[in-house]
Design a protein around this motif. Sequence first.
Motif, PDB file in Angstrom:
ATOM      1  N   SER A  83      69.161  53.869  12.247  1.00 40.66           N
ATOM      2  CA  SER A  83      70.579  53.882  12.629  1.00 40.66           C
ATOM      3  C   SER A  83      71.447  53.310  11.517  1.00 40.66           C
ATOM      4  O   SER A  83      71.106  52.307  10.886  1.00 40.66           O
ATOM      5  CB  SER A  83      70.775  53.080  13.918  1.00 40.66           C
ATOM      6  N   THR A  84      72.574  53.952  11.277  1.00 37.50           N
ATOM      7  CA  THR A  84      73.518  53.487  10.259  1.00 37.50           C
ATOM      8  C   THR A  84      74.938  53.365  10.822  1.00 37.50           C
ATOM      9  O   THR A  84      75.620  52.382  10.587  1.00 37.50           O
ATOM     10  CB  THR A  84      73.531  54.443   9.049  1.00 37.50           C
ATOM     11  N   SER A  85      75.374  54.356  11.571  1.00 33.14           N
ATOM     12  CA  SER A  85      76.725  54.308  12.131  1.00 33.14           C
ATOM     13  C   SER A  85      76.748  53.418  13.382  1.00 33.14           C
ATOM     14  O   SER A  85      75.707  53.043  13.924  1.00 33.14           O
ATOM     15  CB  SER A  85      77.202  55.710  12.499  1.00 33.14           C
ATOM     16  N   ARG A  86      77.955  53.103  13.832  1.00 33.73           N
ATOM     17  CA  ARG A  86      78.113  52.233  15.007  1.00 33.73           C
ATOM     18  C   ARG A  86      77.488  52.867  16.250  1.00 33.73           C
ATOM     19  O   ARG A  86      76.771  52.190  17.006  1.00 33.73           O
ATOM     20  CB  ARG A  86      79.603  51.964  15.253  1.00 33.73           C
ATOM     21  N   ASN A  87      77.732  54.150  16.476  1.00 35.25           N
ATOM     22  CA  ASN A  87      77.177  54.826  17.648  1.00 35.25           C
ATOM     23  C   ASN A  87      75.655  54.882  17.587  1.00 35.25           C
ATOM     24  O   ASN A  87      74.978  54.702  18.605  1.00 35.25           O
ATOM     25  CB  ASN A  87      77.751  56.239  17.758  1.00 35.25           C
ATOM     26  N   GLU A  88      75.119  55.141  16.381  1.00 36.52           N
ATOM     27  CA  GLU A  88      73.669  55.186  16.228  1.00 36.52           C
ATOM     28  C   GLU A  88      73.057  53.821  16.509  1.00 36.52           C
ATOM     29  O   GLU A  88      71.994  53.720  17.136  1.00 36.52           O
ATOM     30  CB  GLU A  88      73.302  55.646  14.820  1.00 36.52           C
ATOM     31  N   ARG A  89      73.728  52.768  16.064  1.00 39.46           N
ATOM     32  CA  ARG A  89      73.207  51.423  16.292  1.00 39.46           C
ATOM     33  C   ARG A  89      73.225  51.050  17.767  1.00 39.46           C
ATOM     34  O   ARG A  89      72.331  50.359  18.252  1.00 39.46           O
ATOM     35  CB  ARG A  89      74.009  50.406  15.478  1.00 39.46           C
ATOM     36  N   ILE A  90      74.234  51.497  18.482  1.00 32.15           N
ATOM     37  CA  ILE A  90      74.287  51.239  19.924  1.00 32.15           C
ATOM     38  C   ILE A  90      73.124  51.938  20.623  1.00 32.15           C
ATOM     39  O   ILE A  90      72.425  51.340  21.458  1.00 32.15           O
ATOM     40  CB  ILE A  90      75.635  51.712  20.509  1.00 32.15           C
ATOM     41  N   GLY A 134      66.438  42.210  13.969  1.00 35.29           N
ATOM     42  CA  GLY A 134      66.541  41.483  12.708  1.00 35.29           C
ATOM     43  C   GLY A 134      66.586  42.413  11.509  1.00 35.29           C
ATOM     44  O   GLY A 134      67.481  42.330  10.661  1.00 35.29           O
ATOM     45  N   LEU A 135      65.627  43.336  11.432  1.00 34.54           N
ATOM     46  CA  LEU A 135      65.598  44.272  10.312  1.00 34.54           C
ATOM     47  C   LEU A 135      66.700  45.317  10.427  1.00 34.54           C
ATOM     48  O   LEU A 135      67.306  45.701   9.425  1.00 34.54           O
ATOM     49  CB  LEU A 135      64.232  44.962  10.245  1.00 34.54           C
ATOM     50  N   GLY A 136      66.960  45.779  11.640  1.00 29.90           N
ATOM     51  CA  GLY A 136      67.951  46.826  11.821  1.00 29.90           C
ATOM     52  C   GLY A 136      69.365  46.398  11.470  1.00 29.90           C
ATOM     53  O   GLY A 136      70.162  47.203  10.983  1.00 29.90           O
ATOM     54  N   TYR A 137      69.697  45.118  11.685  1.00 30.84           N
ATOM     55  CA  TYR A 137      71.066  44.672  11.463  1.00 30.84           C
ATOM     56  C   TYR A 137      71.235  43.814  10.203  1.00 30.84           C
ATOM     57  O   TYR A 137      72.360  43.661   9.722  1.00 30.84           O
ATOM     58  CB  TYR A 137      71.546  43.867  12.678  1.00 30.84           C
ATOM     59  N   MET A 138      70.151  43.244   9.688  1.00 31.15           N
ATOM     60  CA  MET A 138      70.283  42.315   8.568  1.00 31.15           C
ATOM     61  C   MET A 138      69.696  42.826   7.256  1.00 31.15           C
ATOM     62  O   MET A 138      70.057  42.328   6.187  1.00 31.15           O
ATOM     63  CB  MET A 138      69.622  40.975   8.933  1.00 31.15           C
ATOM     64  N   ALA A 141      70.593  47.961   2.913  1.00 29.94           N
ATOM     65  CA  ALA A 141      70.256  49.385   2.920  1.00 29.94           C
ATOM     66  C   ALA A 141      69.274  49.754   1.821  1.00 29.94           C
ATOM     67  O   ALA A 141      68.421  50.626   2.012  1.00 29.94           O
ATOM     68  CB  ALA A 141      71.530  50.217   2.785  1.00 29.94           C
ATOM     69  N   ARG A 142      69.366  49.093   0.669  1.00 24.53           N
ATOM     70  CA  ARG A 142      68.491  49.470  -0.451  1.00 24.53           C
ATOM     71  C   ARG A 142      67.027  49.136  -0.198  1.00 24.53           C
ATOM     72  O   ARG A 142      66.138  49.695  -0.847  1.00 24.53           O
ATOM     73  CB  ARG A 142      68.960  48.795  -1.740  1.00 24.53           C
ATOM     74  N   PHE A 143      66.766  48.210   0.725  1.00 29.17           N
ATOM     75  CA  PHE A 143      65.387  47.830   1.035  1.00 29.17           C
ATOM     76  C   PHE A 143      64.795  48.617   2.200  1.00 29.17           C
ATOM     77  O   PHE A 143      63.599  48.531   2.469  1.00 29.17           O
ATOM     78  CB  PHE A 143      65.305  46.332   1.355  1.00 29.17           C
ATOM     79  N   ARG A 144      65.631  49.356   2.903  1.00 26.67           N
ATOM     80  CA  ARG A 144      65.167  50.044   4.106  1.00 26.67           C
ATOM     81  C   ARG A 144      64.059  51.064   3.837  1.00 26.67           C
ATOM     82  O   ARG A 144      63.073  51.109   4.578  1.00 26.67           O
ATOM     83  CB  ARG A 144      66.344  50.706   4.832  1.00 26.67           C
ATOM     84  N   PRO A 145      64.184  51.910   2.801  1.00 26.46           N
ATOM     85  CA  PRO A 145      63.089  52.868   2.551  1.00 26.46           C
ATOM     86  C   PRO A 145      61.737  52.191   2.336  1.00 26.46           C
ATOM     87  O   PRO A 145      60.718  52.665   2.830  1.00 26.46           O
ATOM     88  CB  PRO A 145      63.553  53.600   1.283  1.00 26.46           C
ATOM     89  N   ILE A 146      61.719  51.060   1.621  1.00 27.21           N
ATOM     90  CA  ILE A 146      60.462  50.347   1.366  1.00 27.21           C
ATOM     91  C   ILE A 146      59.867  49.833   2.669  1.00 27.21           C
ATOM     92  O   ILE A 146      58.666  49.984   2.931  1.00 27.21           O
ATOM     93  CB  ILE A 146      60.694  49.186   0.385  1.00 27.21           C
ATOM     94  N   VAL A 147      60.703  49.236   3.508  1.00 28.89           N
ATOM     95  CA  VAL A 147      60.227  48.697   4.786  1.00 28.89           C
ATOM     96  C   VAL A 147      59.743  49.820   5.696  1.00 28.89           C
ATOM     97  O   VAL A 147      58.713  49.685   6.380  1.00 28.89           O
ATOM     98  CB  VAL A 147      61.337  47.870   5.473  1.00 28.89           C
ATOM     99  N   ILE A 148      60.458  50.933   5.709  1.00 30.10           N
ATOM    100  CA  ILE A 148      60.042  52.074   6.529  1.00 30.10           C
ATOM    101  C   ILE A 148      58.684  52.605   6.070  1.00 30.10           C
ATOM    102  O   ILE A 148      57.814  52.933   6.894  1.00 30.10           O
ATOM    103  CB  ILE A 148      61.113  53.186   6.490  1.00 30.10           C
ATOM    104  N   ILE A 149      58.482  52.689   4.747  1.00 31.77           N
ATOM    105  CA  ILE A 149      57.184  53.135   4.212  1.00 31.77           C
ATOM    106  C   ILE A 149      56.074  52.192   4.652  1.00 31.77           C
ATOM    107  O   ILE A 149      55.005  52.628   5.102  1.00 31.77           O
ATOM    108  CB  ILE A 149      57.250  53.229   2.673  1.00 31.77           C
TER     109      ILE A 149
END
Length: 205
Positions: A83-90, A134-138, A141-149
């Motif tokens: 999720s990135t946008s406000r609606n997606e995060r909700i 914790g990960l979703g909101y804090m 963005a640049r670290f997200r691909p690594i964590v997802i992998i």
Amino acid sequence: MNMANSEKISHGNEALVLLVLALAGYLLPWVTAPNSAMTLNAFDLAEWTSLHPLQQGATPQLLVPLLLRAQLSILATLIALWSTSRNERILAFLFVVLVAAAQLPPLEFLNNIADANYRQLLFLAVATILLATGLGYMLPARFRPIVIILLAITGIVTSLLGQSQAIELYQVTLERGETGGGLWLIIVAYAALGLNMLRRFLRRR
């Protein structure tokens, strides 16, 4: 809409489709048998193994159900990272809450706090909320691909280990069982998601 935004939306949609497939894989059969009543998905398989005497007395205790149940925590965290946008995060937050609620032990836990199975369920419910939010909101963005992998790799390894040990218990206790399509679907979805993120990460370098 510029090309960068279009590409971002496209990648986001691909990731969402893969996450839905992974969730479907979790709910589809992981063990099939001639007796259809004992065809189990990952959720049911985790519950069945948690009651097995060999898991109750194992060291570490209840490792197999932990490996199987961890998939819900991984999927909830991946949804939160998607999720990135406000609606997606909700929507992602609602999904995380539902997953955590599904992992909670029954009310009998209050009268039997010493039960290891109930404690594991409570631990996973709390871990799902903390890890996903914790990960979703804090997480930047640049670290997200690594964590997802890393999460995708963890999902593949824990799925294979949990199912392989669970089916051994199944075959010893009940009857000959075979690996169901749900396991392969979730592994393919994890692998595709991880490769997709790896491709995006390498493109940025």
